[in-house]
Design a protein around this motif. Sequence first.
Motif, PDB file in Angstrom:
ATOM      1  N   HIS A 133     -18.685  21.229 -68.027  1.00 42.02           N
ATOM      2  CA  HIS A 133     -19.513  21.449 -66.846  1.00 42.02           C
ATOM      3  C   HIS A 133     -18.702  21.731 -65.597  1.00 42.02           C
ATOM      4  CE1 HIS A 133     -23.437  20.131 -68.578  1.00 42.02           C
ATOM      5  NE2 HIS A 133     -22.620  19.583 -69.448  1.00 42.02           N
ATOM      6  N   GLY A 134     -17.456  21.318 -65.570  1.00 38.70           N
ATOM      7  CA  GLY A 134     -16.642  21.521 -64.386  1.00 38.70           C
ATOM      8  C   GLY A 134     -16.864  20.432 -63.349  1.00 38.70           C
ATOM      9  N   LYS A 159     -27.496  17.867 -60.324  1.00 39.88           N
ATOM     10  CA  LYS A 159     -26.252  18.225 -59.661  1.00 39.88           C
ATOM     11  C   LYS A 159     -25.800  19.602 -60.136  1.00 39.88           C
ATOM     12  CE  LYS A 159     -22.628  15.920 -61.376  1.00 39.88           C
ATOM     13  NZ  LYS A 159     -21.878  14.767 -61.898  1.00 39.88           N
ATOM     14  N   PRO A 160     -25.124  20.367 -59.270  1.00 40.89           N
ATOM     15  CA  PRO A 160     -24.693  21.710 -59.681  1.00 40.89           C
ATOM     16  C   PRO A 160     -23.468  21.631 -60.588  1.00 40.89           C
ATOM     17  CG  PRO A 160     -24.018  21.272 -57.433  1.00 40.89           C
ATOM     18  CD  PRO A 160     -24.833  20.090 -57.856  1.00 40.89           C
ATOM     19  N   THR A 161     -23.533  22.289 -61.713  1.00 37.00           N
ATOM     20  CA  THR A 161     -22.387  22.402 -62.619  1.00 37.00           C
ATOM     21  C   THR A 161     -22.341  23.816 -63.164  1.00 37.00           C
ATOM     22  OG1 THR A 161     -23.572  21.865 -64.648  1.00 37.00           O
ATOM     23  CG2 THR A 161     -22.759  20.011 -63.350  1.00 37.00           C
ATOM     24  N   PRO A 220     -23.792  12.575 -53.093  1.00 39.49           N
ATOM     25  CA  PRO A 220     -24.183  11.751 -54.232  1.00 39.49           C
ATOM     26  C   PRO A 220     -24.061  12.505 -55.544  1.00 39.49           C
ATOM     27  CG  PRO A 220     -26.093  12.441 -52.976  1.00 39.49           C
ATOM     28  CD  PRO A 220     -24.898  12.807 -52.164  1.00 39.49           C
ATOM     29  N   TYR A 221     -23.618  11.802 -56.565  1.00 40.60           N
ATOM     30  CA  TYR A 221     -23.487  12.304 -57.928  1.00 40.60           C
ATOM     31  C   TYR A 221     -22.442  13.412 -58.061  1.00 40.60           C
ATOM     32  CZ  TYR A 221     -27.822   9.749 -58.260  1.00 40.60           C
ATOM     33  OH  TYR A 221     -28.776   8.779 -58.176  1.00 40.60           O
ATOM     34  N   PRO A 224     -28.182  16.804 -54.504  1.00 38.73           N
ATOM     35  CA  PRO A 224     -28.731  16.282 -55.758  1.00 38.73           C
ATOM     36  C   PRO A 224     -29.216  14.851 -55.566  1.00 38.73           C
ATOM     37  CG  PRO A 224     -26.345  16.390 -55.861  1.00 38.73           C
ATOM     38  CD  PRO A 224     -26.752  17.061 -54.585  1.00 38.73           C
ATOM     39  N   SER A 277     -16.664  23.738 -61.284  1.00 40.71           N
ATOM     40  CA  SER A 277     -17.886  24.471 -61.600  1.00 40.71           C
ATOM     41  C   SER A 277     -17.894  25.780 -60.825  1.00 40.71           C
ATOM     42  CB  SER A 277     -19.112  23.670 -61.163  1.00 40.71           C
ATOM     43  OG  SER A 277     -19.162  22.442 -61.805  1.00 40.71           O
ATOM     44  N   TYR A 278     -18.750  26.697 -61.305  1.00 43.53           N
ATOM     45  CA  TYR A 278     -18.956  27.908 -60.506  1.00 43.53           C
ATOM     46  C   TYR A 278     -19.668  27.530 -59.218  1.00 43.53           C
ATOM     47  CZ  TYR A 278     -18.022  29.944 -65.044  1.00 43.53           C
ATOM     48  OH  TYR A 278     -17.467  30.268 -66.239  1.00 43.53           O
ATOM     49  N   PRO A 283     -28.709  12.541 -61.190  1.00 44.67           N
ATOM     50  CA  PRO A 283     -27.581  13.225 -61.842  1.00 44.67           C
ATOM     51  C   PRO A 283     -27.956  14.542 -62.492  1.00 44.67           C
ATOM     52  CG  PRO A 283     -27.541  10.894 -62.351  1.00 44.67           C
ATOM     53  CD  PRO A 283     -28.837  11.139 -61.651  1.00 44.67           C
TER      54      PRO A 283
END
Lengths: 475, 327
Positions: A372-373, B10-12, A197-198, B4, A398-399, B7
Amino acid sequence: MAAIPREAWEGCSVLLDINDGDRLAFFRLTPAATVKVGNRTCSLQPLVGRPFGSLFSVGPSGLVPCADAPSSRDDTTQDAADGPSQDETRDNRSLVDNNTAQNLSSDDIEAMKRDGVSGDEIVEALIANSSTFGKKTLFSQEKYKLKKQKKYAPKVLLRRPSTRSICETYFKKSPARTGFMRVDALSLLLSMANVGPYSDVLVVDMVGGLVVGAVAERLGGTGYVCSTYLGSAASSIDIIRMYNLSSDMTTRIVQAPLSDLCSLQNSVDVSSGLNDSIQGEAQEPTAVPVENTQPSVPQPTDTAVPDEKTQSPKEQSIDIDIPEPLLDEHINQDGNSSLDSKGDEDGSSIGPKSLKAGKAPSPERMKYWSEHGFSSLIVAAPGHDVESFVADLLPLLSYSAPFAIYHQYLQPLATCMHSLQVSKMALGLQISEPWLREYQVLPSRTHPHMQMNAFGGYILSGIRIHNGDACNGSK
Amino acid sequence: MMVPLDPSSKPTSQRRIAEGDTVVVYERHDAMRAVAVLPGAVLQNRFGVFRHDDWIGRPFGCKVHSAASAGGGGARGGKGKGGGFVHLLAPTPELWTLVLSHRTQILYLADISLVVSYLELVPGCLVLESGTGSGSLTTSLARAVAPHGRVCTFDFHDQRAASAREDFERNGLTSIITVAVRDIQGQGFPEEHTGAADAVFLDLPQPWLAIPSAGTMLKQDGVLCSFSPCIEQVQRACEAMRSCFTDIRTFEILLRTYEVREGGLKGATTNEESNAVPLAQKKRKLLAAAETLDVKQNSSSVMVRPCSTARGHTGYLTFARLRVHGN
């Protein structure tokens, strides 16, 4: 609202399984849609409103729902299992293949058909008139009965299209179109790339849109699928039409050329402080991409452009070589007419929906991704040398973002893995190959399937890492 | 956060390691561990001593070096710059499968990915699972059905259920995963889920005892999966499925991995070159040496071979669909 629709509705895409996988085809349930089973053309209208998983037989007036018990092969097996064990000791020592076992002639069978006798009754008559049926083993009897049923009493199973069934169908019917991607390889791609999700998933899909559709189904209307492509011609993602994606899911499928993503990334790197410049750059994707207008920064991206141009004709030829052979020619005509009919009747709702998939992402979305990637990356480009563009794709992540690259050949992935190791852009690199074996499980007859597909492709997976100044300083 | 749930989580690239986060400390591809980031805490391994305070504020995926002042006194201090390093990764269900503590035998990536695909899970689905075990599959099921779906997992072992609940809580999955102590083989699934489940997964020693109950839980055309290491278990499970399930299919999936390295293969001409060198004049020696170098450079390439060890068997996966009643 249920997450998974359980009944077929008008206008939806369905998968018809005719005679236990002998034939698989996708259809759209429009009023004019028909399917040809044997010599008979049947309307698909009786399927509307029926639950997925329903079984139909072909009657004089078309498709008719089957009653529960007699239609199931499993029931037949169960009945056979209940038979006396003494019968199972029979063998074929007294059976001679002299072509005189069946007392009914083909003329008799044709006469029964003309009289309107049902297929099941024809099968029963054939069994009653077979002089050797009683001498066969139970297993042979079952095989004989099933063979006759498929010919005289065909069954049509109404199946809901999902990633699983769509991938299996394409793998069976036209595997070259999807790069020989087996369903277990596609499952691994989704898991290794942590699609959830997301997620904002960056996809290079040159398998007709199978991966884009699978990712969109997993996201379920959260997150985005950004399908990128090399050169200026977008890759075809037509297979997503087989999925019954909602409008929310469809609008979250966007397409952007890799050159745009890279140039935006470079502009952010060069002038991260200038918002006006960023906004100016971000407006580019909404216009038609023109190579000449791209910034001439001396980056690896620029050197890659000639290769991309060279590859474009190859992509187009690939698309041209393999039109959708899934539908038989006759039904394809029906399919075309049904699509036209769909356009006429539901133009206001379905037309825009189909147009929404594959739009260019908004400037705000592009800016967000450049800062943000992406959450993960999936590459399915079985006809390409992936090493040449994976180096461009990884900085867009992203990393600590996972990625998975599918290929039908091992050497391109080995070269790519080696270059990633040397450049230290990723860790946890691993090339995997899935092996899938299916079993027949029946009483006293359990064994692996005699025929299996021995190859499902290779997958290179890894995690992008941060190569910051601290690292450089320590070196 | 493992999965996540909105929103903002979430990993960024912009997200930084914060106090309370779980990070996966990566030493090598077969040496990882999950660590909760706590102020003042330290991690010690064979690469040195790492202070959690140094991690806070760094991005996931970064490389961190051990503290220079620790370790072997003056000698180590003098070589502070040469200290070891690890990478800090954001947790995912795949990494969790590799680092979680084994309270039971677990399912691995190949089986898990096939289960999620064949159960046809999408966000919003309800999945019933038994038993919970170490929670390896449960985490992947949660990711597949999040943010609005549910995973109800049952185990008949009190302590294992409690440990699994703690893990899910630590990974922020309590709003999706509910853990209950219940003997599914003896009691069946709770009646509150009758006709509500999109999928059921069984990892039980006697799954045939639970299959009738699984049938009552599923929506029509819902999918059941049973995982069994022995073929006799599969036979009894398939027998139990015949009464109300169709499309019964049994699979085995294995994963073979490959290793890649750069190297050269010796050619027959190399020996000739080396033999010729002693006999040649000075000028010819130089030429021969150059040719040898060329040969070596040409023969260097990226080579790949399968890894010698692989998991030979995990279990059979049997999938079946609840039969849809006609007419």
